[in-house]
Design an enzyme around this catalytic site. Structure first.
Site, short mmCIF file in Angstrom:
data_model
loop_
_atom_site.label_atom_id
_atom_site.label_comp_id
_atom_site.label_asym_id
_atom_site.label_seq_id
_atom_site.Cartn_x
_atom_site.Cartn_y
_atom_site.Cartn_z
CB ALA A 46 62.49 67.47 47.54
CG HIS A 47 64.98 65.75 53.12
ND1 HIS A 47 64.81 67.11 53.18
CD2 HIS A 47 64.87 65.30 54.40
CE1 HIS A 47 64.61 67.47 54.43
NE2 HIS A 47 64.64 66.39 55.19
NE ARG A 48 60.55 68.30 56.19
CZ ARG A 48 61.03 68.04 57.41
NH1 ARG A 48 60.77 66.87 57.97
NH2 ARG A 48 61.73 68.93 58.07
CG ASP A 89 61.27 68.53 51.56
OD1 ASP A 89 62.48 68.75 51.79
OD2 ASP A 89 60.87 67.46 51.06
#
Length: 387
Positions: free
Chosen positions: A222-224, A300
């Protein structure tokens, strides 16, 4: 900013731009395909420095066999506006020095749009690899970058047929569009045998016994900003991962942005469970090793949606949309957003049946870069017929 003089000029010069790690995976096979054409095309590789972690960048370049950049703009971090502006300012002098036949950009990061804008304003044709992808979510910075880059590009290479429909709907001539397949999958095919096995990754992290007594594992990335920049959203995401880990242990290679936000919001203790293994950011070969043997991947990331489809691994996308619909229509991907009940239902199906089987999409055969190189050379020899 460091500029190295290129070798003796050849008939056509292509200035290839990378700025962030997803670009590296896309550019590696393209550079190799251009090199296979011999002296007819000279490639100059420009790294804007949008992703500026020197150790991580070196790890990716070395793993993928990418030559060191001829030019590094060293723009570093900043807001979207600051980063885009700095790339434009520094890239202009490069074009004045090099005067290439064309500028080739990949993907949808800030560097992609910034360099395309400078090139087109100087009358230098732009080639966009991975064109036509649309999430139809203008709140995503990447969507703005995609749409604008496609509008100013002269040659557009698409990864799936839906990209053509998107481009035609936006008024782009069919003569500028080429369906060639997916260069990310070229890189995957080329490196699959070199993927680092999960046993070695865990050994290196002093967590050899993490999977003992378990039938497999899942992977979370997850990074968004929409997922990690809000404390409530990030908390919900982590709580979902913990629920899943009660049935299947989760390996969580943590993006620097996500790590920083977890610390900022004081969420570290949530992950203090024995069934979630936090790891530092992984190199390409390590991530490939984690994904290929996982029972499920929760992410994501757009690129991971494609890679899991190519690997035949079920993917649960933690977003409400995707710019890669073929991974849902034909591949192993299911869109879940952050709806806890929906994610858990999809996960239960994966555990019960193995999840979506999917199939390999058209032209995802490891030869996209070869087709791109041939098309570019033909286009140059014919005098930019679409310009």
């Amino acid at each position: 900013m460091e500029i190295n003089k290129s070798s003796a000029p050849t008939p056509y010069s292509i200035l290839c731009v990378v700025g962030a790690r997803p670009n590296f995976m896309k550019m590696a096979p393209i550079i190799e395909a251009f090199a296979a054409l011999g002296p007819e095309i000279n490639v100059c590789l420009v790294h804007t420095g949008q992703h500026y972690d020197v150790a991580m960048n070196h790890q990716y370049f070395e793993a993928l066999g990418i030559p060191q950049p001829d030019i590094n703009l060293d723009v570093g971090s900043g807001s979207h506006t600051t980063q885009t502006a700095n790339v434009m300012l520094r890239f202009e002098s490069v074009l004045d020095t090099k005067n290439p036949s064309a500028v080739l950009v990949v993907g949808d990061v800030n560097s992609t749009l910034a360099c395309a804008l400078v090139a087109v304003k100087k009358g230098i044709p732009v080639i966009h690899v991975e064109a036509g992808l649309r999430s139809f979510d203008r709140a995503m910075p990447e969507e703005i970058n995609r749409v604008l880059t496609d509008q100013i590009s002269e040659l557009l290479f698409i990864t799936e047929r839906s990209g053509r429909e998107n481009l035609l709907r936006e008024g782009i001539s069919k003569h500028r569009i080429r369906f060639v397949g997916n260069v990310m999958i070229d890189t995957l095919h080329h490196n699959l045998k070199k993927a680092v096995p999960v046993s070695k990754i865990l050994k290196n992290s002093d967590s050899e016994k993490f999977l003992t007594g378990h039938d497999g594992y899942g992977v979370l990335t997850a990074h968004r900003p929409s997922n990690v920049d809000d404390p409530d959203t990030l908390r919900s995401l982590l709580e979902i991962a913990i629920k899943i880990s009660a049935q299947l242990p989760i390996i969580f290679p943590m993006h620097p942005r996500t790590r920083d936000m977890i610390q900022k919001f004081g969420l570290n203790k949530i992950l203090d469970v024995p069934t979630v293994l936090q790891l530092p950011p992984m190199g390409y070969l390590e991530m490939l090793g984690l994904m290929k043997d996982a029972r499920v991947v929760l992410t994501d990331s757009g690129g991971i949606q494609e890679e899991t489809t190519a690997l035949g691994v079920p993917c649960i996308t933690l977003r409400d949309n995707t710019e890669r619909p073929i991974t849902v229509d034909e591949g192993t991907n299911t869109i879940a957003g952050l709806d806890s009940a929906k994610i858990l239902t999809i996960f239960d199906e994966v555990m019960l049946t193995g999840g979506k089987a999917g199939r390999t999409p058209e032209l995802w055969d490891g030869q996209a870069s070869t087709r791109i190189a041939a098309e570019v050379l033909d286009w140059l020899k014919n005098g930019y017929p679409n310009k």
